[in-house]
Design a protein around this motif. Structure first.
Motif, PDB file in Angstrom:
ATOM      1  N   PRO A 139     -17.504 -29.747 108.101  1.00 22.04           N
ATOM      2  CA  PRO A 139     -17.897 -29.901 106.896  1.00 22.04           C
ATOM      3  C   PRO A 139     -17.076 -28.790 105.980  1.00 22.04           C
ATOM      4  CG  PRO A 139     -19.550 -28.878 107.920  1.00 22.04           C
ATOM      5  CD  PRO A 139     -18.560 -29.158 108.900  1.00 22.04           C
ATOM      6  N   GLY A 160     -20.340 -21.001 104.331  1.00 19.69           N
ATOM      7  CA  GLY A 160     -21.240 -20.940 103.229  1.00 19.69           C
ATOM      8  C   GLY A 160     -22.442 -21.644 103.691  1.00 19.69           C
ATOM      9  N   ILE A 161     -22.234 -22.914 104.186  1.00 19.32           N
ATOM     10  CA  ILE A 161     -23.539 -23.541 104.859  1.00 19.32           C
ATOM     11  C   ILE A 161     -24.303 -22.781 105.621  1.00 19.32           C
ATOM     12  CG2 ILE A 161     -24.077 -25.572 106.130  1.00 19.32           C
ATOM     13  CD1 ILE A 161     -22.241 -27.100 104.377  1.00 19.32           C
ATOM     14  N   GLY A 173     -26.129 -20.444 103.974  1.00 13.71           N
ATOM     15  CA  GLY A 173     -27.187 -21.026 103.355  1.00 13.71           C
ATOM     16  C   GLY A 173     -28.692 -21.349 104.403  1.00 13.71           C
ATOM     17  N   PHE A 174     -28.171 -21.558 105.439  1.00 12.14           N
ATOM     18  CA  PHE A 174     -29.108 -21.691 106.495  1.00 12.14           C
ATOM     19  C   PHE A 174     -29.800 -20.526 106.982  1.00 12.14           C
ATOM     20  CE2 PHE A 174     -27.947 -25.982 107.144  1.00 12.14           C
ATOM     21  CZ  PHE A 174     -29.071 -26.726 107.917  1.00 12.14           C
ATOM     22  N   TRP A 182     -30.068 -17.945 104.898  1.00 15.00           N
ATOM     23  CA  TRP A 182     -31.082 -17.537 103.680  1.00 15.00           C
ATOM     24  C   TRP A 182     -32.270 -18.314 103.628  1.00 15.00           C
ATOM     25  CZ3 TRP A 182     -30.596 -13.126 101.891  1.00 15.00           C
ATOM     26  CH2 TRP A 182     -29.644 -12.369 101.704  1.00 15.00           C
ATOM     27  N   VAL A 183     -32.488 -19.684 104.092  1.00 14.57           N
ATOM     28  CA  VAL A 183     -33.364 -20.574 104.065  1.00 14.57           C
ATOM     29  C   VAL A 183     -34.313 -20.015 105.117  1.00 14.57           C
ATOM     30  CG1 VAL A 183     -34.177 -22.726 104.775  1.00 14.57           C
ATOM     31  CG2 VAL A 183     -32.425 -22.537 103.171  1.00 14.57           C
TER      32      VAL A 183
END
Lengths: 244, 268
Positions: B37, B42-43, B46-47, B49-50
């Motif tokens: 992807p 970044g993704i 993101g995970f 941070w989630v």
């Protein structure tokens, strides 16, 4: 660097504003209505700081991680054009995110206690555990099925309200036949299956699919997956209660 | 050290909740779609941070809000507290449904305020705002849903107090939803249906469940195992109505504005 810091600070203020109503309600009831002092104020304040930080990080991660991956996968599946894999993915996402959901595990255990009390199953530990696990897998299956139906609906462009209303009719009919003890739990199970991580992912999947298929409106066709995922568990839990 | 232990424990349990989801996503991404992807780094961040965000959020709730909320739900439904509101000559046997008024007010306010803080509703509101090109405001949607939840939970508490069977309320709610659907603007319908399921997750469910359980334990003649359930069902049904009503109201206001503007141009 100062820019990032400023953004973070702004996001934190936003989270604080989101939480302010709860704090006001609690303070009002504690001091004005119940007239009791707050227990262990230090721990409560630490907790509030954690909640503010946690909400800020979660929203940040949502925009960086969950939304982009959900949409990029939806676009990739649409481009790949393989219906089989899209449906397999939809089912796995619905089933996988639900089966481990802590809220569902809690509700299933309570449902088993109700069933044992109503003499629907034996009142032994093993019988209750069997019942709770069976219920959990039933609900997870029903959510997987809901996402599959929802994805097919997006591909075909069916209006969501007809499916939902059909589901309502089914819920009403089954309510007449289901054991009375299970009805409250069945109705609640619709609400508990959709967790904080599932919702953004599933929403991004729906909107992504609807925007990458020509002739679909992301607003009309993209939303609706969550609605289906909260409807099917009601039907399946009642069916489970009727069969056992 | 307690704090660090607690953080580690909560993070581990969040990781085990998120792991199956991440496994499905990345499994399909690499085995079926076979492509990287865009912006994988970044993704993944993101995970991360989630995960951290959700862990801190849950821990904070567990420390600050849930104990207080549970204690308050217990105190407000306590017969001793209800009796303080009674007139001198009345006894516990004279308690009527209206004597629980603080419970209904608490239910309304806690339903509203927890919904405003619900992360999954924030997520859907951001998305809806994006997709509609700003026509659906983030705050408009969140407040509409919060009002729906507040009304739903108060009504659900009333139901537990009087002991009516839940299905009549839910069926009546369905009828209203069906009628509203045929009048509401087409664009809002799927979003309205979705907002029913979105409202009840991390923040709302534990507090509301405590309230239902507390009520059904203290109101005479109620069985907590049977009557304690159902509040979540109310909280998922009423936002559907309030979101459609919100869209109908903004539509009506826009139509009124247009008619006024037309009237002005024709009189000139």
């Amino acid at each position: 660097m100062t820019n990032t810091l400023k953004r973070l600070l702004g996001a934190m203020l936003g989270s604080l504003r989101d939480l302010l109503p709860i704090l006001l309600v609690i303070v009002f009831f504690q001091f004005v209505v119940l007239q009791q002092p707050l227990p262990d104020i230090g721990k409560i304040l630490t907790g509030v700081v954690f909640v503010v930080l946690g909400l800020t990080f979660f929203i940040h991660g949502l925009e960086q991680g969950l939304f982009p991956i959900g949409e990029s996968m939806a676009t990739a599946f649409a481009r790949k054009g393989s219906l089989f894999w899209l449906i397999a993915f939809a089912f796995a996402l619905g089933f996988g995110t639900t089966v481990a959901e802590p809220a569902l595990i809690a509700v299933a255990a309570e449902a088993a206690a109700v069933a044992a009390q109503g003499n629907m199953i034996e009142s032994s530990e093993a019988a209750r555990e069997d019942y709770a696990n069976g219920l959990r897998y039933t609900v997870a299956f029903s959510v997987g099925l809901a996402i599959v139906i929802g994805v097919i609906r997006i591909l075909k462009g069916w209006p969501v309200q007809w499916i939902i209303m059909g589901g309502y009719v089914l819920v009403v009919i089954m309510t007449l036949f289901a054991p009375i003890e299970i009805i409250g739990i069945a109705y609640d199970s619709g609400g508990v299956t959709t967790s904080t991580i599932t919702v953004p992912l599933v929403t991004a999947l729906g909107v992504g699919l609807a925007s990458s298929i020509r002739g679909r409106n992301p607003m009309i066709d993209g939303f609706g997956l969550i609605a289906l995922a909260s409807l099917t568990p009601m039907i399946f839990v009642m069916a489970y209660g009727m069969m056992i | 050290m307690d704090i660090i232990d607690a953080i580690i424990a909560v993070t581990l349990s969040t990781v085990s909740d998120v792991f199956p989801i991440a496994a499905i996503i990345f499994g399909f991404q690499f085995a079926v779609l076979r492509q990287k992807p865009a912006n994988l780094r970044g993704i993944l961040f993101g995970f991360f941070w989630v995960l951290i965000g959700l862990s801190l959020f849950l821990l904070g709730l567990e420390w600050a809000l849930f104990p207080l909320g549970r204690v308050m739900a217990g105190q407000l439904t306590d017969p001793a507290f209800i009796q303080t509101a009674l007139a001198a000559h009345e006894t516990a046997a004279d308690i009527e449904w209206s004597d629980y008024y603080w419970v209904y007010i608490f239910a309304f306010m806690i339903g509203f305020s927890t919904t405003i803080a619900e992360p999954s509703l924030i997520a859907v509101a951001i998305k809806a705002n994006d997709v509609s090109g700003g026509a659906i405001g983030v705050w408009g949607l969140r407040i509409a849903v919060a009002i729906g939840v507040a009304v739903g939970i108060s009504l659900g508490c009333y139901r537990i107090v009087v002991g009516d069977p839940i299905h009549w309320y839910i069926i009546a709610g369905y009828v209203v939803v069906v009628i509203q659907t045929s009048f509401a603007p087409k664009l809002i319908i799927p979003l309205a249906y979705d907002s029913g399921g979105v409202t009840t997750s991390t923040v709302t469910v534990p507090l509301v469940a405590a309230l239902g359980l507390g009520l059904s334990e203290t109101v005479p003649g109620r069985n907590p195992l049977i009557d304690g359930f159902g509040l979540i069902a109310f909280a998922s049904l009423f936002p559907i109505m309030s979101v459609m009503a919100y869209a109908q109201l903004s539509d009506a206001r826009a139509a009124l504005g247009r008619r006024r503007a037309d009237a002005e141009t024709t009189t000139k």
